[in-house]
Design a protein around this motif. Structure first.
Motif, PDB file in Angstrom:
ATOM      1  N   THR A   1       0.840  -1.185   0.000  1.00 57.37           N
ATOM      2  CA  THR A   1       0.000   0.000   0.000  1.00 57.37           C
ATOM      3  C   THR A   1       0.878   1.239   0.000  1.00 57.37           C
ATOM      4  N   GLY A   2       0.622   2.114  -0.964  1.00 58.43           N
ATOM      5  CA  GLY A   2       1.349   3.374  -1.044  1.00 58.43           C
ATOM      6  C   GLY A   2       0.434   4.530  -0.701  1.00 58.43           C
ATOM      7  N   GLY A   3       1.040   5.596  -0.241  1.00 56.79           N
ATOM      8  CA  GLY A   3       0.273   6.791   0.096  1.00 56.79           C
ATOM      9  C   GLY A   3      -0.039   7.611  -1.135  1.00 56.79           C
ATOM     10  N   ARG A   4      -0.663   8.755  -0.906  1.00 56.99           N
ATOM     11  CA  ARG A   4      -1.038   9.635  -2.010  1.00 56.99           C
ATOM     12  C   ARG A   4       0.143  10.413  -2.571  1.00 56.99           C
ATOM     13  N   SER A   5       1.204  10.520  -1.784  1.00 53.63           N
ATOM     14  CA  SER A   5       2.392  11.215  -2.280  1.00 53.63           C
ATOM     15  C   SER A   5       3.619  10.489  -1.767  1.00 53.63           C
ATOM     16  N   GLY A   6       4.734  10.730  -2.406  1.00 55.49           N
ATOM     17  CA  GLY A   6       5.975  10.079  -2.010  1.00 55.49           C
ATOM     18  C   GLY A   6       6.022   8.632  -2.470  1.00 55.49           C
ATOM     19  N   TYR A   7       7.087   7.975  -2.097  1.00 55.75           N
ATOM     20  CA  TYR A   7       7.312   6.619  -2.566  1.00 55.75           C
ATOM     21  C   TYR A   7       7.265   5.563  -1.475  1.00 55.75           C
ATOM     22  N   ALA A   8       7.160   5.953  -0.208  1.00 60.15           N
ATOM     23  CA  ALA A   8       7.153   4.972   0.880  1.00 60.15           C
ATOM     24  C   ALA A   8       5.959   4.030   0.719  1.00 60.15           C
ATOM     25  N   GLN A   9       6.208   2.748   0.941  1.00 60.84           N
ATOM     26  CA  GLN A   9       5.198   1.716   0.788  1.00 60.84           C
ATOM     27  C   GLN A   9       5.143   0.865   2.045  1.00 60.84           C
TER      28      GLN A   9
ATOM     29  N   VAL B   1       5.126  -6.784   8.840  1.00 58.26           N
ATOM     30  CA  VAL B   1       4.995  -5.468   8.222  1.00 58.26           C
ATOM     31  C   VAL B   1       6.396  -4.990   7.856  1.00 58.26           C
ATOM     32  N   LEU B   2       6.570  -4.632   6.600  1.00 56.06           N
ATOM     33  CA  LEU B   2       7.840  -4.117   6.095  1.00 56.06           C
ATOM     34  C   LEU B   2       7.583  -2.766   5.444  1.00 56.06           C
ATOM     35  N   THR B   3       8.652  -2.055   5.179  1.00 59.12           N
ATOM     36  CA  THR B   3       8.549  -0.785   4.477  1.00 59.12           C
ATOM     37  C   THR B   3       9.508  -0.797   3.295  1.00 59.12           C
ATOM     38  N   ALA B   4       9.074  -0.233   2.202  1.00 55.23           N
ATOM     39  CA  ALA B   4       9.942  -0.023   1.038  1.00 55.23           C
ATOM     40  C   ALA B   4       9.890   1.464   0.705  1.00 55.23           C
ATOM     41  N   ASP B   5      10.948   1.971   0.142  1.00 54.19           N
ATOM     42  CA  ASP B   5      11.008   3.387  -0.207  1.00 54.19           C
ATOM     43  C   ASP B   5      12.138   3.577  -1.213  1.00 54.19           C
ATOM     44  N   GLU B   6      12.291   4.771  -1.652  1.00 58.81           N
ATOM     45  CA  GLU B   6      13.414   5.155  -2.500  1.00 58.81           C
ATOM     46  C   GLU B   6      14.350   6.018  -1.665  1.00 58.81           C
ATOM     47  N   PRO B   7      15.639   6.044  -2.016  1.00 56.03           N
ATOM     48  CA  PRO B   7      16.570   6.903  -1.272  1.00 56.03           C
ATOM     49  C   PRO B   7      16.257   8.383  -1.504  1.00 56.03           C
ATOM     50  N   LEU B   8      16.811   9.224  -0.644  1.00 61.29           N
ATOM     51  CA  LEU B   8      16.581  10.662  -0.729  1.00 61.29           C
ATOM     52  C   LEU B   8      16.946  11.219  -2.100  1.00 61.29           C
ATOM     53  N   ASP B   9      18.082  10.759  -2.664  1.00 60.98           N
ATOM     54  CA  ASP B   9      18.522  11.315  -3.948  1.00 60.98           C
ATOM     55  C   ASP B   9      17.647  10.877  -5.124  1.00 60.98           C
ATOM     56  N   GLN B  10      16.697   9.968  -4.866  1.00 62.60           N
ATOM     57  CA  GLN B  10      15.756   9.546  -5.904  1.00 62.60           C
ATOM     58  C   GLN B  10      14.343  10.072  -5.618  1.00 62.60           C
ATOM     59  N   GLY B  11      14.234  10.981  -4.648  1.00 65.01           N
ATOM     60  CA  GLY B  11      12.944  11.589  -4.335  1.00 65.01           C
ATOM     61  C   GLY B  11      12.171  10.882  -3.233  1.00 65.01           C
ATOM     62  N   GLY B  12      12.739   9.863  -2.641  1.00 67.00           N
ATOM     63  CA  GLY B  12      12.069   9.159  -1.557  1.00 67.00           C
ATOM     64  C   GLY B  12      12.430   9.742  -0.212  1.00 67.00           C
ATOM     65  N   THR B  13      11.983   9.062   0.840  1.00 70.30           N
ATOM     66  CA  THR B  13      12.282   9.498   2.200  1.00 70.30           C
ATOM     67  C   THR B  13      13.220   8.520   2.911  1.00 70.30           C
ATOM     68  N   ASN B  14      13.683   7.492   2.208  1.00 66.80           N
ATOM     69  CA  ASN B  14      14.671   6.535   2.702  1.00 66.80           C
ATOM     70  C   ASN B  14      14.220   5.846   4.000  1.00 66.80           C
ATOM     71  N   THR B  15      12.925   5.511   4.073  1.00 62.89           N
ATOM     72  CA  THR B  15      12.398   4.844   5.261  1.00 62.89           C
ATOM     73  C   THR B  15      12.493   3.319   5.182  1.00 62.89           C
ATOM     74  N   GLY B  16      12.989   2.811   4.061  1.00 66.95           N
ATOM     75  CA  GLY B  16      13.140   1.373   3.912  1.00 66.95           C
ATOM     76  C   GLY B  16      13.950   1.066   2.679  1.00 66.95           C
ATOM     77  N   PRO B  17      14.244  -0.218   2.457  1.00 66.68           N
ATOM     78  CA  PRO B  17      15.000  -0.595   1.263  1.00 66.68           C
ATOM     79  C   PRO B  17      14.202  -0.303  -0.003  1.00 66.68           C
ATOM     80  N   ASN B  18      14.940  -0.083  -1.098  1.00 61.37           N
ATOM     81  CA  ASN B  18      14.260   0.120  -2.372  1.00 61.37           C
ATOM     82  C   ASN B  18      13.840  -1.247  -2.939  1.00 61.37           C
ATOM     83  N   PRO B  19      13.007  -1.264  -3.963  1.00 62.13           N
ATOM     84  CA  PRO B  19      12.525  -2.542  -4.486  1.00 62.13           C
ATOM     85  C   PRO B  19      13.630  -3.508  -4.928  1.00 62.13           C
ATOM     86  N   TYR B  20      14.698  -3.015  -5.519  1.00 63.90           N
ATOM     87  CA  TYR B  20      15.785  -3.919  -5.910  1.00 63.90           C
ATOM     88  C   TYR B  20      16.496  -4.493  -4.692  1.00 63.90           C
TER      89      TYR B  20
END
Length: 160
Positions: free
Chosen positions: A27-35, A43-62
């Protein structure tokens, strides 16, 4: 969600409930990339790093993909060694994903464009002999996630 015996997805369960073994809800929110990822009772979290526009709250999908391969590799080696009664004391799996030019890949069917490459380095601890270590290297390629990633795969998508 797939009901037992059903052939395809059905209505999604309410968040956090009704997931069957082998099902995951992201489940993703209405903005940002955190999932938020629900996998069974986990319960896990996925996100993108800061330099990719994410908030770095979890590992990226790769990174999650690499984690799945690494965990499966380690578990498979542990199970095999235990079944054989071998003195495997520990397993560390280091993984890296990148993209390379297909022309630079000697063993690849594709010779144009870029292809994904996963490098996996396995460190085995314990008094294993050379034959046991060699066999475990072979077994690493037989973990179910490795087989999935290297086999033909289809992904069926349904919008609801």
């Amino acid at each position: 969600m797939t009901e037992p015996g059903a052939s395809g997805p059905t209505a999604s369960p309410p968040t956090g409930t009704g997931l069957l073994p082998g099902e995951v809800l992201v489940t993703g929110g209405r903005s940002g990339y955190a999932q938020e990822i629900l996998a069974g009772s986990h319960v896990l979290t996925a996100d993108e790093p800061l330099d990719q526009g994410g908030t770095n709250t979890g590992p990226n999908p790769y990174e999650l993909l690499l984690a799945a391969l690494g965990a499966c590799t380690s578990m498979t080696l542990r199970m095999y060694a235990a079944r054989k009664g071998w003195p495997l004391e520990g397993v560390e799996v280091f993984l890296r994903h990148d993209k390379i030019h297909a022309a630079d890949c000697q063993d690849c069917a594709s010779k144009e464009g870029r292809i994904d490459r996963i490098r996996r380095r396995i460190h085995l601890s314990g008094p294993l002999d050379a034959e046991q270590r060699s066999r475990l290297a072979e077994i690493a390629d037989r973990c179910p996630v490795h087989r999935t990633l290297t086999a033909e795969i289809t992904i069926e998508t349904e919008l609801t």
